[in-house]
Scaffold this motif. Structure first.
Motif, PDB file in Angstrom:
ATOM      1  N   SER A   1      -4.345  18.862  -5.378  1.00  0.00           N
ATOM      2  CA  SER A   1      -5.334  17.943  -5.644  1.00  0.00           C
ATOM      3  C   SER A   1      -4.969  16.415  -5.370  1.00  0.00           C
ATOM      4  N   ALA A   2      -3.590  16.251  -5.787  1.00  0.00           N
ATOM      5  CA  ALA A   2      -2.938  15.137  -5.589  1.00  0.00           C
ATOM      6  C   ALA A   2      -2.911  14.716  -3.787  1.00  0.00           C
ATOM      7  N   ALA A   3      -2.544  15.733  -3.078  1.00  0.00           N
ATOM      8  CA  ALA A   3      -2.774  15.406  -1.563  1.00  0.00           C
ATOM      9  C   ALA A   3      -4.341  14.943  -1.093  1.00  0.00           C
ATOM     10  N   TRP A   4      -5.146  15.733  -1.787  1.00  0.00           N
ATOM     11  CA  TRP A   4      -6.535  15.411  -1.351  1.00  0.00           C
ATOM     12  C   TRP A   4      -7.121  14.283  -1.781  1.00  0.00           C
ATOM     13  N   GLY A   5      -6.621  13.952  -3.032  1.00  0.00           N
ATOM     14  CA  GLY A   5      -7.135  12.501  -3.684  1.00  0.00           C
ATOM     15  C   GLY A   5      -6.791  11.595  -2.794  1.00  0.00           C
ATOM     16  N   ALA A   6      -5.335  11.498  -2.207  1.00  0.00           N
ATOM     17  CA  ALA A   6      -4.936  10.337  -1.457  1.00  0.00           C
ATOM     18  C   ALA A   6      -5.609  10.400  -0.228  1.00  0.00           C
ATOM     19  N   LEU A   7      -5.519  11.764   0.585  1.00  0.00           N
ATOM     20  CA  LEU A   7      -6.334  11.833   1.878  1.00  0.00           C
ATOM     21  C   LEU A   7      -7.688  11.427   1.827  1.00  0.00           C
ATOM     22  N   HIS A   8      -8.490  11.435   0.730  1.00  0.00           N
ATOM     23  CA  HIS A   8      -9.967  11.106   0.556  1.00  0.00           C
ATOM     24  C   HIS A   8     -10.165   9.418   0.759  1.00  0.00           C
ATOM     25  N   LYS A   9      -9.120   8.839   0.034  1.00  0.00           N
ATOM     26  CA  LYS A   9      -9.084   7.329  -0.080  1.00  0.00           C
ATOM     27  C   LYS A   9      -8.805   6.736   1.489  1.00  0.00           C
ATOM     28  N   SER A  10      -8.099   7.684   2.545  1.00  0.00           N
ATOM     29  CA  SER A  10      -7.626   7.340   3.684  1.00  0.00           C
ATOM     30  C   SER A  10      -8.776   7.512   4.866  1.00  0.00           C
ATOM     31  N   VAL A  11      -9.923   8.327   4.485  1.00  0.00           N
ATOM     32  CA  VAL A  11     -10.850   8.762   5.281  1.00  0.00           C
ATOM     33  C   VAL A  11     -11.684   7.471   5.820  1.00  0.00           C
ATOM     34  N   PRO A  12     -12.252   6.670   5.119  1.00  0.00           N
ATOM     35  CA  PRO A  12     -12.871   5.747   5.733  1.00  0.00           C
ATOM     36  C   PRO A  12     -12.031   4.810   7.009  1.00  0.00           C
ATOM     37  N   ALA A  13     -10.902   4.501   6.730  1.00  0.00           N
ATOM     38  CA  ALA A  13      -9.775   4.124   7.503  1.00  0.00           C
ATOM     39  C   ALA A  13      -9.652   4.988   8.792  1.00  0.00           C
ATOM     40  N   ILE A  14      -9.659   6.225   8.617  1.00  0.00           N
ATOM     41  CA  ILE A  14      -9.351   7.149   9.818  1.00  0.00           C
ATOM     42  C   ILE A  14     -10.703   7.395  10.593  1.00  0.00           C
ATOM     43  N   SER A  15     -11.794   6.958   9.996  1.00  0.00           N
ATOM     44  CA  SER A  15     -12.994   7.157  10.383  1.00  0.00           C
ATOM     45  C   SER A  15     -13.361   5.999  11.390  1.00  0.00           C
ATOM     46  N   GLU A  16     -12.850   4.830  11.131  1.00  0.00           N
ATOM     47  CA  GLU A  16     -12.986   3.836  11.869  1.00  0.00           C
ATOM     48  C   GLU A  16     -12.810   3.916  13.304  1.00  0.00           C
ATOM     49  N   HIS A  17     -11.801   4.365  13.745  1.00  0.00           N
ATOM     50  CA  HIS A  17     -11.200   4.722  15.208  1.00  0.00           C
ATOM     51  C   HIS A  17     -11.118   6.060  15.918  1.00  0.00           C
ATOM     52  N   ASN A  18     -11.746   7.037  14.893  1.00  0.00           N
ATOM     53  CA  ASN A  18     -11.731   8.557  15.137  1.00  0.00           C
ATOM     54  C   ASN A  18     -12.673   9.304  14.899  1.00  0.00           C
TER      55      ASN A  18
END
Length: 151
Positions: free
Chosen positions: A31-48
């Motif tokens: 759950s800690a890994a998914w929580g941190a990853l979900h916060k990064s999804v908008p930034a990942i989606s900007e260029h990918n």
């Protein structure tokens, strides 16, 4: 629990995989890994282009990766994320339909089936592929593919 108990043999494709890795007991790290990853999804989606959400894990060393598959090699990733071209391969696929809260029990049952049938696994990552979007899918209709590396 709605889990298929007879595996289907499938080939997982080579995948551009961006992830956050945690080591330790899965009940603490997942759950800690998914929580941190979900916060990064908008930034990942900007260029990918994100094509899926998947976790890769190894039970023995307690390695857990929460990640996304991309349409191509990543561009401009947020700090703290790793990238690997996951080679894929032959897997035994079991399917859980229903709440993600059933995943620990379902995964336990999958490993029990493998032990009972004396199925040999190769040394590679196990995969949980989240086949539909929990933001728009009713909890009882969520589909998770549990894939174990087959020989």
């Amino acid at each position: 629990m709605n889990l298929t108990e007879t595996p289907e043999i499938v080939t997982w494709p080579e995948t551009h995989y961006v992830f956050l890795e945690k080591i330790g007991p899965f009940q603490n790290t997942a759950s800690a890994a998914w929580g941190a990853l979900h916060k990064s999804v908008p930034a990942i989606s900007e260029h990918n282009k994100i094509t899926g959400y998947t976790s890769l894990y190894k039970v023995g060393p307690k390695i857990y990766r929460a990640g996304v598959s991309l349409a191509a090699a990543p561009q401009q990733l947020p700090e703290g994320l790793a990238y690997e071209k996951f080679k894929g391969g032959k897997y035994m696929k079991f399917v859980l339909t229903g709440s993600y809260s059933n995943l620990p029990q379902a995964s336990g049952r999958v490993f029990q089936i493998v032990a009972e049938k004396k199925i040999q696994l190769r040394d590679d990552y196990c995969i949980e592929n989240y086949a539909n979007d929990p933001r728009v899918t009713p909890e009882d209709k969520l589909v998770t593919e549990i894939l174990l590396p087959a020989i």
